[in-house]
Design a protein around this motif. Structure first.
Motif, PDB file in Angstrom:
ATOM      1  N   ALA A 150       0.834  -1.203   0.000  1.00  0.00           N
ATOM      2  CA  ALA A 150       0.000   0.000   0.000  1.00  0.00           C
ATOM      3  C   ALA A 150       0.867   1.249   0.000  1.00  0.00           C
ATOM      4  O   ALA A 150       0.591   2.228  -0.707  1.00  0.00           O
ATOM      5  CB  ALA A 150      -0.929  -0.011   1.217  1.00  0.00           C
ATOM      6  N   LEU A 151       1.940   1.230   0.789  1.00  0.00           N
ATOM      7  CA  LEU A 151       2.830   2.380   0.864  1.00  0.00           C
ATOM      8  C   LEU A 151       3.573   2.583  -0.450  1.00  0.00           C
ATOM      9  O   LEU A 151       3.755   3.714  -0.910  1.00  0.00           O
ATOM     10  CB  LEU A 151       3.818   2.178   2.011  1.00  0.00           C
ATOM     11  CG  LEU A 151       4.672   3.374   2.411  1.00  0.00           C
ATOM     12  CD1 LEU A 151       3.795   4.557   2.782  1.00  0.00           C
ATOM     13  CD2 LEU A 151       5.570   3.003   3.577  1.00  0.00           C
ATOM     14  N   LEU A 152       3.993   1.489  -1.074  1.00  0.00           N
ATOM     15  CA  LEU A 152       4.675   1.599  -2.361  1.00  0.00           C
ATOM     16  C   LEU A 152       3.760   2.206  -3.412  1.00  0.00           C
ATOM     17  O   LEU A 152       4.176   3.001  -4.249  1.00  0.00           O
ATOM     18  CB  LEU A 152       5.165   0.220  -2.803  1.00  0.00           C
ATOM     19  CG  LEU A 152       6.062   0.197  -4.046  1.00  0.00           C
ATOM     20  CD1 LEU A 152       7.164  -0.845  -3.889  1.00  0.00           C
ATOM     21  CD2 LEU A 152       5.260  -0.103  -5.306  1.00  0.00           C
ATOM     22  N   LEU A 211      -3.850   0.814   4.161  1.00  0.00           N
ATOM     23  CA  LEU A 211      -3.172   1.918   4.822  1.00  0.00           C
ATOM     24  C   LEU A 211      -4.153   2.797   5.578  1.00  0.00           C
ATOM     25  O   LEU A 211      -3.871   3.271   6.686  1.00  0.00           O
ATOM     26  CB  LEU A 211      -2.405   2.734   3.780  1.00  0.00           C
ATOM     27  CG  LEU A 211      -1.111   3.414   4.216  1.00  0.00           C
ATOM     28  CD1 LEU A 211      -0.179   2.447   4.910  1.00  0.00           C
ATOM     29  CD2 LEU A 211      -0.417   4.037   3.016  1.00  0.00           C
ATOM     30  N   CYS A 212      -5.321   3.006   4.989  1.00  0.00           N
ATOM     31  CA  CYS A 212      -6.342   3.836   5.644  1.00  0.00           C
ATOM     32  C   CYS A 212      -6.813   3.190   6.940  1.00  0.00           C
ATOM     33  O   CYS A 212      -6.977   3.864   7.962  1.00  0.00           O
ATOM     34  CB  CYS A 212      -7.527   4.055   4.698  1.00  0.00           C
ATOM     35  SG  CYS A 212      -7.160   5.130   3.288  1.00  0.00           S
ATOM     36  N   PHE A 213      -7.030   1.874   6.911  1.00  0.00           N
ATOM     37  CA  PHE A 213      -7.448   1.187   8.136  1.00  0.00           C
ATOM     38  C   PHE A 213      -6.333   1.183   9.166  1.00  0.00           C
ATOM     39  O   PHE A 213      -6.563   1.468  10.348  1.00  0.00           O
ATOM     40  CB  PHE A 213      -7.874  -0.248   7.829  1.00  0.00           C
ATOM     41  CG  PHE A 213      -7.957  -1.101   9.073  1.00  0.00           C
ATOM     42  CD1 PHE A 213      -8.969  -0.902   9.996  1.00  0.00           C
ATOM     43  CD2 PHE A 213      -6.991  -2.065   9.333  1.00  0.00           C
ATOM     44  CE1 PHE A 213      -9.020  -1.662  11.162  1.00  0.00           C
ATOM     45  CE2 PHE A 213      -7.036  -2.825  10.490  1.00  0.00           C
ATOM     46  CZ  PHE A 213      -8.059  -2.619  11.409  1.00  0.00           C
ATOM     47  N   ALA A 214      -5.118   0.848   8.731  1.00  0.00           N
ATOM     48  CA  ALA A 214      -4.003   0.758   9.675  1.00  0.00           C
ATOM     49  C   ALA A 214      -3.788   2.075  10.407  1.00  0.00           C
ATOM     50  O   ALA A 214      -3.435   2.090  11.589  1.00  0.00           O
ATOM     51  CB  ALA A 214      -2.734   0.345   8.931  1.00  0.00           C
ATOM     52  N   TRP A 229      -6.468  11.266   6.269  1.00  0.00           N
ATOM     53  CA  TRP A 229      -6.051  10.361   5.185  1.00  0.00           C
ATOM     54  C   TRP A 229      -5.537  11.164   3.984  1.00  0.00           C
ATOM     55  O   TRP A 229      -4.492  10.849   3.420  1.00  0.00           O
ATOM     56  CB  TRP A 229      -7.221   9.495   4.737  1.00  0.00           C
ATOM     57  CG  TRP A 229      -7.595   8.377   5.650  1.00  0.00           C
ATOM     58  CD1 TRP A 229      -6.836   7.848   6.651  1.00  0.00           C
ATOM     59  CD2 TRP A 229      -8.816   7.633   5.637  1.00  0.00           C
ATOM     60  NE1 TRP A 229      -7.527   6.815   7.263  1.00  0.00           N
ATOM     61  CE2 TRP A 229      -8.730   6.667   6.659  1.00  0.00           C
ATOM     62  CE3 TRP A 229      -9.968   7.686   4.869  1.00  0.00           C
ATOM     63  CZ2 TRP A 229      -9.764   5.761   6.920  1.00  0.00           C
ATOM     64  CZ3 TRP A 229     -11.000   6.793   5.123  1.00  0.00           C
ATOM     65  CH2 TRP A 229     -10.889   5.835   6.142  1.00  0.00           C
ATOM     66  N   ILE A 230      -6.292  12.182   3.611  1.00  0.00           N
ATOM     67  CA  ILE A 230      -5.911  13.009   2.445  1.00  0.00           C
ATOM     68  C   ILE A 230      -4.589  13.719   2.712  1.00  0.00           C
ATOM     69  O   ILE A 230      -3.714  13.771   1.844  1.00  0.00           O
ATOM     70  CB  ILE A 230      -7.032  14.025   2.132  1.00  0.00           C
ATOM     71  CG1 ILE A 230      -8.307  13.293   1.687  1.00  0.00           C
ATOM     72  CG2 ILE A 230      -6.576  15.012   1.062  1.00  0.00           C
ATOM     73  CD1 ILE A 230      -9.514  14.204   1.543  1.00  0.00           C
ATOM     74  N   SER A 231      -4.419  14.256   3.918  1.00  0.00           N
ATOM     75  CA  SER A 231      -3.197  14.991   4.257  1.00  0.00           C
ATOM     76  C   SER A 231      -1.973  14.094   4.248  1.00  0.00           C
ATOM     77  O   SER A 231      -0.850  14.575   4.066  1.00  0.00           O
ATOM     78  CB  SER A 231      -3.354  15.644   5.641  1.00  0.00           C
ATOM     79  OG  SER A 231      -4.419  16.572   5.650  1.00  0.00           O
ATOM     80  N   LEU A 232      -2.165  12.800   4.459  1.00  0.00           N
ATOM     81  CA  LEU A 232      -1.051  11.850   4.468  1.00  0.00           C
ATOM     82  C   LEU A 232      -0.851  11.193   3.110  1.00  0.00           C
ATOM     83  O   LEU A 232      -0.086  10.228   2.992  1.00  0.00           O
ATOM     84  CB  LEU A 232      -1.306  10.782   5.538  1.00  0.00           C
ATOM     85  CG  LEU A 232      -1.234  11.289   6.988  1.00  0.00           C
ATOM     86  CD1 LEU A 232      -1.879  10.293   7.942  1.00  0.00           C
ATOM     87  CD2 LEU A 232       0.212  11.551   7.391  1.00  0.00           C
ATOM     88  N   ASP A 233      -1.565  11.676   2.102  1.00  0.00           N
ATOM     89  CA  ASP A 233      -1.458  11.169   0.725  1.00  0.00           C
ATOM     90  C   ASP A 233      -1.970   9.743   0.571  1.00  0.00           C
ATOM     91  O   ASP A 233      -1.626   9.053  -0.393  1.00  0.00           O
ATOM     92  CB  ASP A 233      -0.006  11.235   0.212  1.00  0.00           C
ATOM     93  CG  ASP A 233       0.407  12.650  -0.136  1.00  0.00           C
ATOM     94  OD1 ASP A 233      -0.463  13.415  -0.587  1.00  0.00           O
ATOM     95  OD2 ASP A 233       1.580  12.990   0.053  1.00  0.00           O
ATOM     96  N   PHE A 234      -2.796   9.272   1.513  1.00  0.00           N
ATOM     97  CA  PHE A 234      -3.385   7.942   1.380  1.00  0.00           C
ATOM     98  C   PHE A 234      -4.471   7.936   0.300  1.00  0.00           C
ATOM     99  O   PHE A 234      -4.824   6.885  -0.218  1.00  0.00           O
ATOM    100  CB  PHE A 234      -4.006   7.486   2.701  1.00  0.00           C
ATOM    101  CG  PHE A 234      -3.011   7.265   3.802  1.00  0.00           C
ATOM    102  CD1 PHE A 234      -1.648   7.242   3.540  1.00  0.00           C
ATOM    103  CD2 PHE A 234      -3.431   7.084   5.114  1.00  0.00           C
ATOM    104  CE1 PHE A 234      -0.725   7.044   4.560  1.00  0.00           C
ATOM    105  CE2 PHE A 234      -2.520   6.868   6.137  1.00  0.00           C
ATOM    106  CZ  PHE A 234      -1.163   6.855   5.859  1.00  0.00           C
ATOM    107  N   LEU A 279       3.143  -8.830  -2.752  1.00  0.00           N
ATOM    108  CA  LEU A 279       2.036  -9.523  -2.107  1.00  0.00           C
ATOM    109  C   LEU A 279       2.479 -10.867  -1.535  1.00  0.00           C
ATOM    110  O   LEU A 279       2.061 -11.270  -0.450  1.00  0.00           O
ATOM    111  CB  LEU A 279       0.886  -9.708  -3.103  1.00  0.00           C
ATOM    112  CG  LEU A 279       0.202  -8.406  -3.532  1.00  0.00           C
ATOM    113  CD1 LEU A 279      -0.857  -8.675  -4.591  1.00  0.00           C
ATOM    114  CD2 LEU A 279      -0.416  -7.700  -2.337  1.00  0.00           C
ATOM    115  N   ASP A 280       3.366 -11.561  -2.265  1.00  0.00           N
ATOM    116  CA  ASP A 280       3.908 -12.810  -1.734  1.00  0.00           C
ATOM    117  C   ASP A 280       4.803 -12.528  -0.529  1.00  0.00           C
ATOM    118  O   ASP A 280       4.801 -13.281   0.455  1.00  0.00           O
ATOM    119  CB  ASP A 280       4.698 -13.536  -2.826  1.00  0.00           C
ATOM    120  CG  ASP A 280       5.130 -14.932  -2.380  1.00  0.00           C
ATOM    121  OD1 ASP A 280       4.332 -15.607  -1.706  1.00  0.00           O
ATOM    122  OD2 ASP A 280       6.266 -15.328  -2.701  1.00  0.00           O
ATOM    123  N   ALA A 281       5.566 -11.435  -0.599  1.00  0.00           N
ATOM    124  CA  ALA A 281       6.426 -11.068   0.534  1.00  0.00           C
ATOM    125  C   ALA A 281       5.606 -10.757   1.776  1.00  0.00           C
ATOM    126  O   ALA A 281       5.969 -11.157   2.890  1.00  0.00           O
ATOM    127  CB  ALA A 281       7.289  -9.868   0.151  1.00  0.00           C
TER     128      ALA A 281
END
Length: 985
Positions: free
Chosen positions: A11-13, A345-348, A368-373, A53-55
């Protein structure tokens, strides 16, 4: 619970990849080397994304993979900071230096290019390491295949119907299942098919599944499907049924069964501990089963207390597969792993809130928006996407509506609140792993690798330079020191809403990437001028800072500001001259700014405004010109402002997009509204409450098909046109309280009857308030029963003698109020799920083993009269309604029926009906036991106590020590006792 921090890597990537794409396609001119390095870095990230996703799946149990993902995440954060830094510096230098010292701009570009090259090489080194783990590209995309509890492919979905077939190929499985189903359907037998815990979200695969289950109409096949995803339920069924969480009593019943409670010693002590544990289950049956099974082997109260006081859900993932807690943990983990990356990411991020915290929906979305999620798309704004994500999290039960917001009246001003039950919160914390610093748990302000922080002390220096979001919890009054900010250069979100801040520090401008600042209740009179240097600031809230006298004169320099909340800043007298430069403002809240006098001077410049709240502003000036140009305006609140003291208005001219308009007041002088209001085809909410002088609603011709909420309460001079109401086909809320009784001398009763007849045709009406209309409403027509969606009907203080029998046939009716209806002789039998207040009659519930008493669980009335208590089936029902927690309750009547047979002993039942300490009036009748429970002696605010018809009552309590002269009723004015012949005083 196992640490699941690796699960947010993909999600971060994705967030950083989008940010790189935005920079490459943006208007900032880059040096060629910088541009090339950025493109090569993006290509590298795209390559590693294929194996992420496998990682993530392997990181749950593989420490080396988890450490690799951690290094990758840290690199992603560093890239994001570098890109933000580059953009901020470029904009700043272009604005201040480029024209004067172009050489410095060139030096900066070279410096950033060198940084980018170093970063790209570092990322390439990290990503190359994944080859050592033999990660499979795309393997994680179907990771559910290898798990036995959740499935996402059509082949394994079919296998669940018939039974699992081992490791045979997917095509063979699918064919075998299809053949087996055809044979079953051909036998024309009664067939029950259960699809338990379905998680496949693909429309194509769901349609394929439905096609395989398609049978002739004459066939006797029943399919039951369960899922935690509301979207899947709606795709698979036209009428999905959403199960409510289990009550605490239900969870306790499950725990008692699984724990062998009846065979244990010291049950009295264990029961209270067990009830506390049941409350921790959050309504999750699986959690109650697991806990009960664990408690089975714990015979002592000390062991039960250790379970109650510790978080058993945080057991390591390395525990054996068959432990009950492992089942709960695995269920939550798989729920999370099945989420799309944008939602993970939003849930976490919700882990940053303390347990039990009520999360404000709009605040969460803006953070969420301010953190670029969240990034806007061509078809949806960032806020619209945020609303979508909220809906998905609700559907997954990872967020729940707070009870306080559910019981509130539907209204656009209501703040929507969410909570997370403890299990889900623990999951969020485990996902964030070492990403989040919680000072109360970690004991210090270290955590140099943390990117999110929840602190309780701002006097200590914040050591982590990487913090992106900072919240403070439950701090009374704090002073933000300059020392707290030198290291917080990466800060995007600063939430001080749980604090009372003395003043904002001058050094706040060091957090140059700050986008969200929520700082209510500031005690100082000024805001530092340095705040205007925060060019990235998007959201600013200074609400309820009544000591603030003025804003910085250069406030207009915060060019990106879109949301500004100054509500309750009652000390401000005027806005700075630069205020009109805030061209991007879409939401402005100046409610309760009673002294501000120059608002109208700037409104004409804020042409992007969609939300404007000027309620309570007493000197807003002439709005005719300024408000008329706000063509994007959707929400307008002028309630209790100087505007409603005008007799006529023309300000609505150009605001045809308005969806909500509030012009309420305790005593409005408005006599006439503009005719153009009738042409607003997007108007959904209209509140004219308290417009005593308003006489004509000629524009209210019934053409407002979009109207869903109409409040005309206390509009006592209005000439109503009954036929107009029948045109409001989408109306859901109608309030005519105290607006008909004054028309009796001007409008014949027959016209009011016609009005009610037309209201009865509003098929979508859910809430109808006819209260406080006295003799104007003496009877109601049977056609009122045609309102099949009605859930609330308020007839309080109407002189009606009878309620139509048809009211009892409205299955949707939940609340019926008839306080002060002194002439009412009888109330029709309501549906099993309906509640009449303040008089509540107990009767059999939906099942034979319970009564309807449990319906009072979510109610918090001021007055409550419970009759027919002999029909309560168990003491647990009384405990379930939590009468003690109903803090608004002041007047309580508890009445049994004379000589009626009981299911529960009166004293046992009354003990569970302990009221709150706020109670002032208590009436008890036909209580049939020799003594009262001890709580009756401990009501400090009681002023009136009446005891009727208790022929067996002998003493106040079973203990002789509690006599009448020792009762703790310091406020008691009246003690009334009648027909209690054996009572010893």
């Amino acid at each position: 619970m196992a640490q699941l921090g690796g699960l947010i890597a993909s999600a971060l990537l994705k967030v950083v990849g989008d940010q790189i794409g935005s920079v490459l396609g943006g208007q900032i001119k880059l040096r060629r080397n910088f541009d090339n390095d950025l493109r090569r870095m993006k290509e590298t990230l795209e390559c590693v994304e294929a194996v992420l996703l496998d990682a993530e799946r392997r990181a749950i149990t593989d420490n080396e993979v988890r450490l690799w993902l951690k290094r990758l995440k840290d690199a992603m954060y560093a890239i994001s900071d570098m890109l933000d830094d580059s953009e901020a510096e470029e904009v700043s230098r272009k604005k201040k230096l480029a024209a004067v010292i172009p050489f410095l701009t060139t030096v900066h570009k070279i410096k950033m290019a060198n940084k980018m090259k170093t970063m790209r090489e570092h990322v390439a080194e990290i990503t190359a390491q994944h080859k050592a783990f033999n990660l499979m590209p795309g393997a994680g995309a179907n990771k559910q295949k290898v798990t036995d509890t959740r499935v996402t492919t059509s082949s394994t979905l079919q296998a669940q119907i018939i039974g699992r077939t081992g490791n045979t190929s997917q095509d063979t499985n699918r064919e075998m299942i299809h053949i087996a189903l055809q044979k079953l359907f051909a036998e024309k037998q009664k067939i029950l098919i259960v699809l338990d815990d379905l998680w496949e979200g693909s429309d194509f695969l769901l349609d394929d599944l439905k096609a395989m289950l398609m049978v002739e109409k004459a066939s006797k096949v029943v399919v039951i499907l369960t899922t935690r995803n509301e979207g899947i339920a709606k795709k698979m069924s036209t009428r999905p049924h959403k199960l409510a969480p289990l009550t605490n009593d239900m969870c306790w019943t499950i725990i008692k069964q699984k724990s062998g409670f009846e065979e244990k010693d010291d049950k009295a002590k264990l029961e209270q501990i067990g009830m506390d544990i049941a409350m921790k289950c959050g309504g999750v049956g699986l959690a109650a089963q697991s806990l009960g099974y664990m408690l089975n082997s714990m015979p002592t109260s000390h062991e039960w207390e250790s379970v109650r006081d510790s978080d058993i859900w945080t057991l390591s993932a390395s525990d054996s597969e068959d432990t009950p807690s492992r089942q709960v943990i695995a269920s939550l983990r798989l729920s999370y792993s099945s989420m799309p990356s944008y939602l993970k990411l939003c849930f976490a991020y919700c882990a940053i809130f303390p347990k039990g915290h009520k999360i404000v929906k709009d605040d969460l979305i803006r953070q969420w928006i301010s953190l670029d999620f969240i990034k806007p798309t061509r078809t949806s704004s960032s806020h619209q996407l945020g609303e979508k994500y909220i809906t998905e999290l609700l559907g997954l039960s990872f967020l729940e509506h707070s009870k306080s917001s559910l019981t509130a009246r539907v209204h656009p001003d209501d703040v929507t609140l969410f909570t997370m039950h403890d299990l889900v919160h623990d999951l969020a914390r485990s996902v964030m792993d070492d990403e989040i610093l919680v000072a109360s748990e970690d004991g210090n302000l270290g955590g140099s690798n943390c990117h999110f922080a929840l602190l309780d002390d701002c006097k200590k220096r914040l050591e982590s330079p990487r913090i992106r979001a900072l919240h403070f919890m439950d701090s009374a009054e704090i002073g933000l020191h300059d020392a707290a900010f030198p290291s917080a250069k990466s800060l995007r979100v600063l939430d001080l809403s749980q604090c009372c801040v003395h003043k904002l520090p001058d050094s706040i401008d060091r957090s140059k990437w700050l986008r969200y600042l929520n700082a209510p209740r500031i005690l100082d009179a000024t805001i530092p001028n340095s705040i205007t240097s925060l060019s990235k600031l998007n959201y600013l809230s200074l609400r309820d800072s009544s000591n603030i006298l003025t804003l910085p004169q250069s406030i207009g320099e915060i060019e990106g500001l879109m949301y500004l909340d100054l509500s309750g800043c009652s000390g401000m007298r005027e806005l700075p001259k630069s205020f009109g430069e805030l061209k991007k403002l879409v939401r402005l809240d100046l409610s309760k700014c009673v002294c501000v006098c120059n608002v109208s001077e700037f409104l004409g410049s804020l042409t992007e405004l969609q939300y404007l709240n000027l309620s309570g502003c007493r000197s807003i000036g002439n709005l005719h010109a300024s408000l008329g140009v706000l063509s994007e305006l959707q929400y307008l609140n002028l309630s209790f402002s100087s505007y409603v003291n005008c007799r006529k208005t023309k300000v609505f001219g150009a605001v045809a997009k308005v969806e909500c308009s509030k012009l309420s007041s305790s005593h409005s002088c408005l006599e006439q509204l503009p005719e153009v209001l009738g042409s607003f085809n997007k108007l959904k909410f209209l509140n004219l409450s308290g417009s005593y002088c308003l006489k004509e609603l000629s524009w209210l011709s019934g053409n407002q098909k979009s109207l869903v909420h109409l409040d005309l309460s206390k509009c006592r001079e209005v000439n109503y046109i009954p036929e107009a109401f029948s045109g409001f086909t989408n109306l859901q809320y109608l309030n005519l309280s105290a607006c008909l009784r004054y028309r009796l001398d001007k409008s014949p009763v027959c016209q009011i009857d016609r009005l009610i007849d037309h209201i009865s045709t509003l098929s979508n009406l859910e809430h109808l308030d006819l209260s406080n209309n006295g003799d104007a409403i003496c009877s109601l027509p049977e056609c009122l029963g045609n309102l099949r969606k009605l859930h609330t009907l308020d007839l309080s203080h109407c002189n009606i003698t009878k309620i139509p029998e048809s009211i009892g046939t409205i299955d949707s009716l939940k609340m019926l109020y008839f306080k002060g209806c002194w002439l009412l002789s009888n109330v029709p039998q309501l549906s099993a799920s309906s509640i009449s207040l303040p008089l509540f009659g107990v009767h059999a519930g939906d099942g034979k083993s319970s009564s309807n008493l449990v319906l009072l669980q979510g109610m918090n009335p001021v007055e409550l009269k419970i009759i027919q208590l002999e029909k309560v089936k168990s003491a647990e029902e009384a405990m379930c309604i939590k009468l003690m927690e109903k803090e608004r309750l002041q007047d309580l009547t508890l009445r049994w029926t004379e000589d009626a047979q009981r299911f529960v002993d009166d004293e046992v039942l009354l003990e569970k009906l302990e009221p709150p300490s706020s109670l002032t009036t208590l009436i008890i009748q036909w209580y049939n036991v020799v003594s009262f429970p001890s709580w009756l002696s401990q009501l400090p605010n009681l002023t009136w106590l009446a005891l009727y018809d208790m022929k067996h009552l002998e003493e106040w309590s079973a203990s002789d020590s509690s006599r009448a002269n020792d009762l703790r009723f310091p406020m008691l004015d009246c003690l009334y006792i009648k027909n209690c012949p054996k009572l010893r005083m």
